[in-house]
Structures are given as structure tokens and as C-alpha cells.
Design a protein around this motif. Structure first.
Motif, PDB file in Angstrom:
ATOM      1  N   UNK A 108       0.837  -1.208   0.000  1.00 45.77           N
ATOM      2  CA  UNK A 108       0.000   0.000   0.000  1.00 45.77           C
ATOM      3  C   UNK A 108       0.869   1.255   0.000  1.00 45.77           C
ATOM      4  N   UNK A 109       1.941   1.249   0.792  1.00 44.81           N
ATOM      5  CA  UNK A 109       2.837   2.405   0.849  1.00 44.81           C
ATOM      6  C   UNK A 109       3.548   2.599  -0.490  1.00 44.81           C
ATOM      7  N   UNK A 110       3.986   1.489  -1.101  1.00 44.47           N
ATOM      8  CA  UNK A 110       4.627   1.565  -2.411  1.00 44.47           C
ATOM      9  C   UNK A 110       3.649   2.105  -3.451  1.00 44.47           C
ATOM     10  N   UNK A 111       2.394   1.698  -3.348  1.00 43.80           N
ATOM     11  CA  UNK A 111       1.358   2.169  -4.266  1.00 43.80           C
ATOM     12  C   UNK A 111       1.144   3.673  -4.120  1.00 43.80           C
ATOM     13  N   UNK A 112       1.151   4.171  -2.895  1.00 45.87           N
ATOM     14  CA  UNK A 112       1.003   5.606  -2.671  1.00 45.87           C
ATOM     15  C   UNK A 112       2.137   6.386  -3.326  1.00 45.87           C
ATOM     16  N   UNK A 113       3.361   5.854  -3.205  1.00 46.52           N
ATOM     17  CA  UNK A 113       4.510   6.492  -3.850  1.00 46.52           C
ATOM     18  C   UNK A 113       4.323   6.501  -5.369  1.00 46.52           C
ATOM     19  N   UNK A 114       3.914   5.358  -5.917  1.00 42.94           N
ATOM     20  CA  UNK A 114       3.728   5.244  -7.366  1.00 42.94           C
ATOM     21  C   UNK A 114       2.670   6.220  -7.864  1.00 42.94           C
ATOM     22  N   UNK A 115       1.544   6.301  -7.176  1.00 42.40           N
ATOM     23  CA  UNK A 115       0.469   7.200  -7.590  1.00 42.40           C
ATOM     24  C   UNK A 115       0.931   8.652  -7.574  1.00 42.40           C
ATOM     25  N   UNK A 116       1.714   9.005  -6.571  1.00 37.93           N
ATOM     26  CA  UNK A 116       2.220  10.367  -6.486  1.00 37.93           C
ATOM     27  C   UNK A 116       3.180  10.678  -7.638  1.00 37.93           C
ATOM     28  N   UNK A 117       4.058   9.715  -7.965  1.00 41.14           N
ATOM     29  CA  UNK A 117       5.047   9.940  -9.027  1.00 41.14           C
ATOM     30  C   UNK A 117       4.414   9.945 -10.417  1.00 41.14           C
ATOM     31  N   UNK A 118       3.282   9.282 -10.570  1.00 43.63           N
ATOM     32  CA  UNK A 118       2.696   9.098 -11.900  1.00 43.63           C
ATOM     33  C   UNK A 118       1.714  10.192 -12.307  1.00 43.63           C
TER      34      UNK A 118
END
Length: 252
Positions: A126-136
Motif C-alpha cells: 500500500x505504501x509503495x502504491x502511494x509512492x507510485x500514484x504520487x510519481x505518476x
């Protein structure tokens, strides 16, 4: 020999051609069947060295997977140069913050080595997903594939506790995406599986939890497809072949 699906890879390519950012996040290896199926074309899923080099050469904006050595050990010189020139790298989960801090403006692509799937429910995916969504985030939109592979791996091992906790890990990850969608309602979220593994059965009487998986193989059980958000109407009230999902995505 098992062929990596080209239908999945075409989805990522079509998104890239439209100027969308691309993200691939998995708590398994980036050369695994699912992430590679969304990014590359190869005759066999077992050609790991070729696959991971090809994954890097897609120049996806966000790449996250487990096991540093499985990424940096097999890659060829061209892929290594791409990483050196174009990516900010976090070599483990502990260094995500440091790596992101070094590229606050998002000028580079992000490659993060995260913790692998676990038999204990975690927030890591979930934390990795939050990072990905922010970067994308960008004006043209993005395509993000997220894999929680414990439900499959622990099904193969007939580890019902690991399988259940992996569902919790996935649930927390879905919650992170739904939170993102509250401020970004034009997002389409699809949650599904490529197959069932383990053959879960209902308990009878006082049957032990550990006996509820009936096989270590894939089964023919149909899998559910859940969709919410913009374009989800394409998925409503249908029983479809899994390759049709790519067509619905393109239409949406």
C-alpha cells in the motif's frame, strides 16, 4: 515452455503511445510472469535475464519489485546505463524516502526495491502504491499495474494463513487507491486475478483451517473482476474471457 502474454504488454504500449506515464509495482520479482506480461514480449517466462533487461528498456516511469540482485545481477550493459542515466534508485524499502528526497521535482524515473510478499499482512505494498500514484500524476494520465502475489504463492504452498494475510495486504493496497480516487475521480480501478490457486473449500464441522486448500496447482475456478470509477460500466454484469479485459481497458 510458457509464453508471456502479449495482450497485457500491448496495454502498456498503447498507454505509453498516448503519452501516459507507466508504473509497474509488485511484491515479487520484476521479471516475474505478471509484471513482465504487462511490459515486454518474450518466448518464455523463464528467460529472466532477457526479461528484466527488457523491462528496464521500456523506461517505465515507476518500477518497483523485490530482490536487488534479481534486477541488477542479470541486466545487460544497455539496461544498466538506462538505470544510471534516467532513474533515481532506492536499493531497499528503508531508502525510499532518501531516494525520493533526492528527486523532489520528479525529473527522473523511479526504481525501488521493496520487501517481498509476506505471510504476515503488511502495509508495504500500500505504501509503495502511494509512492507510485504520487510519481505518476500528470496531465495525460497514467497506467499502473500493482501485483500482490502472496495469494498465489501461498496457494501453491497450501499455506492458508499466508494466503489469507496476503488478501489483507491486497485489501490495504486497494484502500490506498480508493483514497487516491477520492481526489481523482476520473481514475478507473480494476481488481482481478489471472487464475485461482489452491482450490479453497468451505470448512466442514471442526475442520482445521490448514486443510482448506485442496491443491497446489491452478484451478479452473472462474475469478472475479471488480471495477470502479470512470469506465467501469464496461465491466458490469459480464462473464468474459480474461483477454477481454484488455479490450475493455482500451475502450475505457
Amino acid at each position: 515452455m510458457k509464453a508471456v502474454s502479449t495482450v497485457k504488454a500491448l496495454r502498456e504500449e498503447l498507454a505509453a503511445c498516448q503519452g501516459k506515464k507507466i508504473g509497474i509495482v509488485t511484491d515479487d520479482k520484476l521479471s516475474g510472469a505478471t509484471p513482465s506480461g504487462f511490459t515486454v514480449h518474450n518466448a518464455s517466462r523463464y528467460n529472466s535475464s532477457e526479461i528484466i533487461s527488457a523491462v528496464i528498456k521500456t523506461r517505465a516511469d515507476v518500477l518497483m519489485g523485490e530482490d536487488y540482485n534479481s534486477v541488477f545481477g542479470p541486466i545487460d550493459s544497455e539496461a544498466r546505463k538506462i538505470i544510471d542515466d534516467e532513474y533515481v534508485v532506492a536499493k531497499d524499502f528503508k531508502h525510499f524516502g532518501e531516494a525520493l528526497e533526492s528527486d523532489k521535482d520528479g525529473q527522473k524515473k523511479f526504481l525501488g526495491i521493496m520487501d517481498r510478499y509476506s505471510s504476515v499482512a503488511t502495509d508495504n505494498l500500500a505504501l509503495a502504491t502511494e509512492v507510485a500514484l504520487d510519481r505518476l500524476q500528470n496531465e495525460n494520465g497514467f497506467f499502473l499495474m500493482i501485483e500482490s502475489c502472496g495469494t498465489d504463492k501461498f496457494g501453491q504452498n497450501n499455506n492458508i494463513v499466508g494466503k489469507l494475510n496476503s488478501v489483507v495486504t491486497l485489501d490495504r493496497t486497494v484502500a490506498a487507491v480508493l483514497k487516491f480516487m477520492e481526489k481523482n475521480p476520473d481514475t478507473l480501478l480494476i481488481v482481478t486475478s489471472d487464475h485461482d490457486t489452491g482450490g479453497v473449500k468451505l470448512p466442514e464441522g471442526d475442520e482445521k483451517l490448514s486443510s482448506l486448500l485442496t491443491t497446489k496447482e491452478h484451478t479452473a475456478t472462474p475469478v472475479r473482476v471488480f471495477a470502479v470509477g470512470k469506465g467501469s460500466e464496461y465491466f458490469a454484469d459480464k462473464t468474459v474471457d480474461n483477454t477481454d479485459i484488455a479490450k475493455f481497458l482500451i475502450a475505457a
